[in-house]
Scaffold this motif. Structure first.
Motif, short mmCIF file in Angstrom:
data_model
loop_
_atom_site.label_atom_id
_atom_site.label_comp_id
_atom_site.label_asym_id
_atom_site.label_seq_id
_atom_site.Cartn_x
_atom_site.Cartn_y
_atom_site.Cartn_z
N THR A 176 0.73 -1.33 0.14
CA THR A 176 0.29 -0.24 0.16
C THR A 176 0.46 1.31 0.36
O THR A 176 2.20 1.63 0.55
N GLY A 177 0.59 2.02 -0.49
CA GLY A 177 0.67 3.10 -0.52
C GLY A 177 2.65 3.50 -1.66
O GLY A 177 3.27 4.46 -1.61
N LYS A 178 3.32 2.11 -1.41
CA LYS A 178 4.65 2.11 -2.03
C LYS A 178 4.82 1.92 -3.61
O LYS A 178 3.65 2.16 -4.49
N ARG A 179 6.11 2.59 -4.14
CA ARG A 179 6.28 2.51 -5.62
C ARG A 179 6.85 0.48 -5.16
O ARG A 179 8.50 0.91 -5.39
N VAL A 180 6.46 0.15 -6.57
CA VAL A 180 6.50 -1.04 -6.66
C VAL A 180 7.66 -1.28 -8.04
O VAL A 180 6.53 -0.99 -9.18
N ALA A 181 8.40 -2.46 -8.75
CA ALA A 181 8.51 -3.58 -10.29
C ALA A 181 8.58 -4.46 -9.90
O ALA A 181 8.53 -4.90 -9.00
N VAL A 182 7.70 -4.28 -11.06
CA VAL A 182 7.96 -5.99 -11.58
C VAL A 182 8.47 -6.37 -12.32
O VAL A 182 8.54 -6.11 -13.48
N ILE A 183 9.52 -7.04 -12.33
CA ILE A 183 10.34 -7.48 -13.02
C ILE A 183 10.01 -9.73 -13.62
O ILE A 183 9.60 -10.26 -13.15
N GLY A 184 9.30 -9.29 -15.46
CA GLY A 184 8.59 -10.65 -15.78
C GLY A 184 6.99 -10.66 -15.95
O GLY A 184 6.56 -10.06 -15.27
N PRO A 194 -2.11 -7.73 -11.61
CA PRO A 194 -3.23 -6.51 -11.73
C PRO A 194 -3.55 -6.75 -10.36
O PRO A 194 -4.37 -5.73 -9.47
N ALA A 195 -2.42 -7.58 -9.31
CA ALA A 195 -3.12 -7.56 -7.38
C ALA A 195 -2.47 -6.63 -7.04
O ALA A 195 -2.56 -5.56 -6.04
N ILE A 196 -0.97 -6.78 -7.23
CA ILE A 196 0.14 -5.43 -6.83
C ILE A 196 -0.05 -4.26 -7.72
O ILE A 196 -0.67 -3.01 -5.94
N ALA A 197 -0.97 -4.04 -8.43
CA ALA A 197 -1.74 -2.09 -9.23
C ALA A 197 -2.60 -1.99 -8.57
O ALA A 197 -2.99 -0.66 -7.91
N GLN A 198 -3.77 -3.09 -7.22
CA GLN A 198 -5.10 -2.11 -6.57
C GLN A 198 -4.44 -1.98 -5.63
O GLN A 198 -5.24 -0.26 -4.80
N THR A 199 -3.52 -1.73 -4.97
CA THR A 199 -2.60 -0.77 -3.26
C THR A 199 -1.75 -0.20 -3.55
O THR A 199 -1.24 0.56 -3.34
N ALA A 200 -0.84 -0.57 -4.44
CA ALA A 200 1.33 0.42 -5.06
C ALA A 200 0.43 1.70 -5.73
O ALA A 200 -0.51 1.82 -5.68
N ARG A 201 0.87 2.47 -4.66
CA ARG A 201 1.14 3.93 -5.96
C ARG A 201 1.85 3.77 -6.55
O ARG A 201 0.89 5.25 -8.07
N GLN A 202 2.71 3.31 -7.19
CA GLN A 202 2.76 3.60 -8.64
C GLN A 202 3.39 1.86 -8.98
O GLN A 202 4.59 1.27 -7.96
N ASN A 343 -1.69 4.64 -12.57
CA ASN A 343 -0.65 3.74 -11.27
C ASN A 343 -0.02 3.01 -11.58
O ASN A 343 1.48 2.59 -11.33
N VAL A 344 -0.36 2.83 -13.56
CA VAL A 344 0.62 1.17 -13.92
C VAL A 344 1.65 1.44 -15.28
O VAL A 344 0.63 2.88 -16.17
N ARG A 345 2.42 1.70 -15.30
CA ARG A 345 3.50 1.81 -16.45
C ARG A 345 4.64 0.66 -17.21
O ARG A 345 4.10 -0.07 -15.93
N LEU A 346 4.50 0.45 -18.20
CA LEU A 346 5.31 -1.25 -18.75
C LEU A 346 6.40 -0.10 -19.17
O LEU A 346 7.03 1.65 -20.05
N VAL A 347 7.31 -1.28 -18.80
CA VAL A 347 9.19 -0.46 -19.64
C VAL A 347 9.32 -1.47 -20.31
O VAL A 347 9.89 -3.05 -19.85
N ASP A 348 9.74 -1.46 -21.85
CA ASP A 348 10.20 -2.46 -22.59
C ASP A 348 11.71 -2.50 -22.29
O ASP A 348 12.20 -1.35 -22.42
#
Length: 534
Positions: A176-184, A194-202, A343-348
């Motif tokens: 909640t309220g965190k900036r999170v990176a998901v790799i993969g 989708p689950a993390i996106a519901q609570t993460a700040r970014q 709050n979701v963005r995609l990096v190639d």
């Protein structure tokens, strides 16, 4: 170190679906059996994979044991596709119901398995320092239990917490309220994002290779549906056991290239609306003909473009480097819709690879991305990794890892030449990950139990896969795979996600029903392909 020797007839490694049923089956036959499990409880894959959104891609009413009619009638599932907590609860219920835990050593990883040629016994050493001897060893370690954490430069410098989806903490993780990176963006990434996106700040998703995903259309299971399926279990289970994938996929039997555009579209629309991996069963030529495959792939790419509002993001999410289905098809809940969130963005990271982990995040293409936590959804050293990590040594001290240095060579995915009295539940060379794992597990467990009973009744102490039989079977596995489009993908089926791993298609693509028939024929012919001796 405790050097006490404890003797068993059979040692089983792993207490997931395979290990639990193997223990129950061997107990019934009177074998002195013990299970070693590195986790604190039963569940296997579903003990370790506790990440947010973790869910099975096989429908719950068929992702469960069929060996006990009372069990399958009494257990009630809450959803169409079961989530990790419910599957783990089911596994615990099974362990309680059959009093399995009394023969399981938990928190006890097996560190080496060495064959004593003089005694004809296996010597196991555990992480607790225990030495155990057994006539037979059966691995039930699963196909996806050896996690792959990329050692990016600077990982130790990162000041925040990092996680791997396959080694998730047992206590809750709050984003909640965190900036999170998901790799993969493989199966676990598609579930966790989708689950993390519901609570993460970014949430920043770092994608190298997009994957095809089909909506699950998951939801509660109503009592009427459960009652109907349970009333038809006998027929449905029999159908699943002889099907290609161990599931009820309702294939049309029609070829996409024989149909008109309107009929093809209607069938794909119907399957997309129904959801699930049965989408791939729409046409008989999808996995063997590139033009036919492109029809289904183009359909999914069109769906991605329809769902994802930003055209550039949609194109990044469209897979183009492999035929649909040649990598494990994903089943999701709101995956593509997640990219419409602010709050979701995609990096190639194919265009701009990850250069290093920094104290405060990741650097790609000279750009720093600051995050508070990192989630690695980077998969596993699949199929062979869980086995080679056991440090198994067979005849002449040869290690299994060395024996498989050019790719796994097995007989039926059940046994390996040079490793007598060692059996592998859903090993490489069997349908395993291309099937409903519970169906394949039950078939393997029952075959192994019957084989050990045959050995005992005939006073046979040694069973080993014949090298020539294993060579022929491995060639057959490769030949059938090359008939399909599967080898065109750089997938974990091929070992392509592990640096230095041989590129060999590991599962058997011939289908659950055909494979079962072959195993039955081997038994009927006195275990043809096995060297049996006293």
């Amino acid at each position: 170190m405790d050097t006490t020797t404890t003797d068993y007839d059979v040692c089983v490694i792993g207490a997931g679906f395979g290990g639990m049923y193997m223990l129950k089956k061997l107990r019934e036959l009177g074998f002195r059996t013990h299970v070693f499990e590195r986790g604190d409880d039963v569940g296997g894959t579903w003990y370790w994979n506790r990440y947010p959104g973790a869910r099975c891609d096989v429908e719950s009413l068929f992702y469960c044991y069929s060996f006990d009619e009372e069990l399958q009638q009494e257990w009630t599932w809450s959803e169409r596709y079961p989530a990790q907590p419910e599957i783990l609860a089911y596994c615990r219920h099974v362990a309680d119901r059959y009093d399995l835990r009394r023969d399981i050593s938990f928190a006890t990883p097996v560190e080496s398995v060495v064959y004593d040629e003089v005694a004809g016994l296996w010597n196991l050493r555990t992480g607790a320092g225990q030495r155990v001897r057994a006539r037979w060893v059966i691995t039930a370690v699963g196909c996806l239990s050896a996690s792959q954490v990329p050692r990016f430069p600077g990982l130790d410098d990162f000041r925040g917490p990092w996680f791997h989806t396959g080694q998730w903490p047992h206590e809750p993780v709050d984003f909640t309220g965190k900036r999170v990176a998901v790799i993969g963006t493989g199966s676990s990434g598609i579930q966790v994002i989708p689950a993390i996106a519901q609570t993460a700040r970014q949430l920043t998703v770092f994608q190298r290779t997009p994957n095809f995903s089909i909506p699950a259309h998951n939801g509660p299971l109503d009592p009427e549906t459960q009652a109907r399926v349970k009333a038809e279990y006998a027929t449905l289970r029999a159908e699943a056991r002889v099907s290609p994938g161990g599931t009820i996929a309702h294939p049309t039997g029609k070829k996409a290239l024989d149909l008109g555009e309107e009929e093809r579209r209607a069938e794909l629309d119907r399957r997309w609306a129904n959801g699930g991996s049965a989408f791939l069963s729409a046409f008989a030529d999808t996995m063997v003909n590139e033009a036919a495959n492109r029809i289904s792939a183009d359909y999914v790419r069109d769906q991605i473009r329809r769902i994802v509002k930003d055209p550039a993001t949609a194109e990044l999410l469209c897979p183009r480097d492999h035929p649909i289905g040649s990598k494990r098809i994903c089943v999701d809940t709101g995956y593509y819709e997640t990219y419409n969130r602010d709050n979701v963005r995609l990096v190639d990271v194919r265009a701009n690879p990850i250069e290093r982990i920094t104290e405060h995040g990741l650097r790609t293409g000279g750009v720093d991305h600051e995050v508070d936590a990192i989630v690695f959804a980077t998969g596993y050293d699949a199929m062979t990794g869980p086995l080679t990590r056991l440090n198994i040594r067979g005849v002449g001290g040869q290690s299994l890892a060395d024996s498989w240095s050019e790719g796994p060579r097995t007989y039926l995915g059940l046994a390996v030449p040079g490793f007598p009295n060692l059996f592998t539940i859903t090993g490489p060379g069997s349908p395993s990950v291309l099937s409903n794992m519970v169906v394949s597990i039950e078939q393997h467990v029952e075959w192994i139990a019957d084989h050990l009973d045959h050995l005992r009744r005939n006073d046979l102490r040694r069973s080993e896969a014949d090298p020539e039989a294993a060579r022929q079977w491995t060639e057959h596995v490769d030949e059938v795979a090359r008939y399909t489009l599967y080898p065109q993908a750089a997938s974990w089926y091929m070992g392509a996600n592990v640096a230095g791993k041989p590129r060999v298609f590991m599962p058997y693509v011939g289908g659950v029903g055909a494979y079962r028939k072959i195993c039955d024929e081997v038994t009927a012919e006195g275990y043809k392909g096995f060297q049996l001796s006293r």
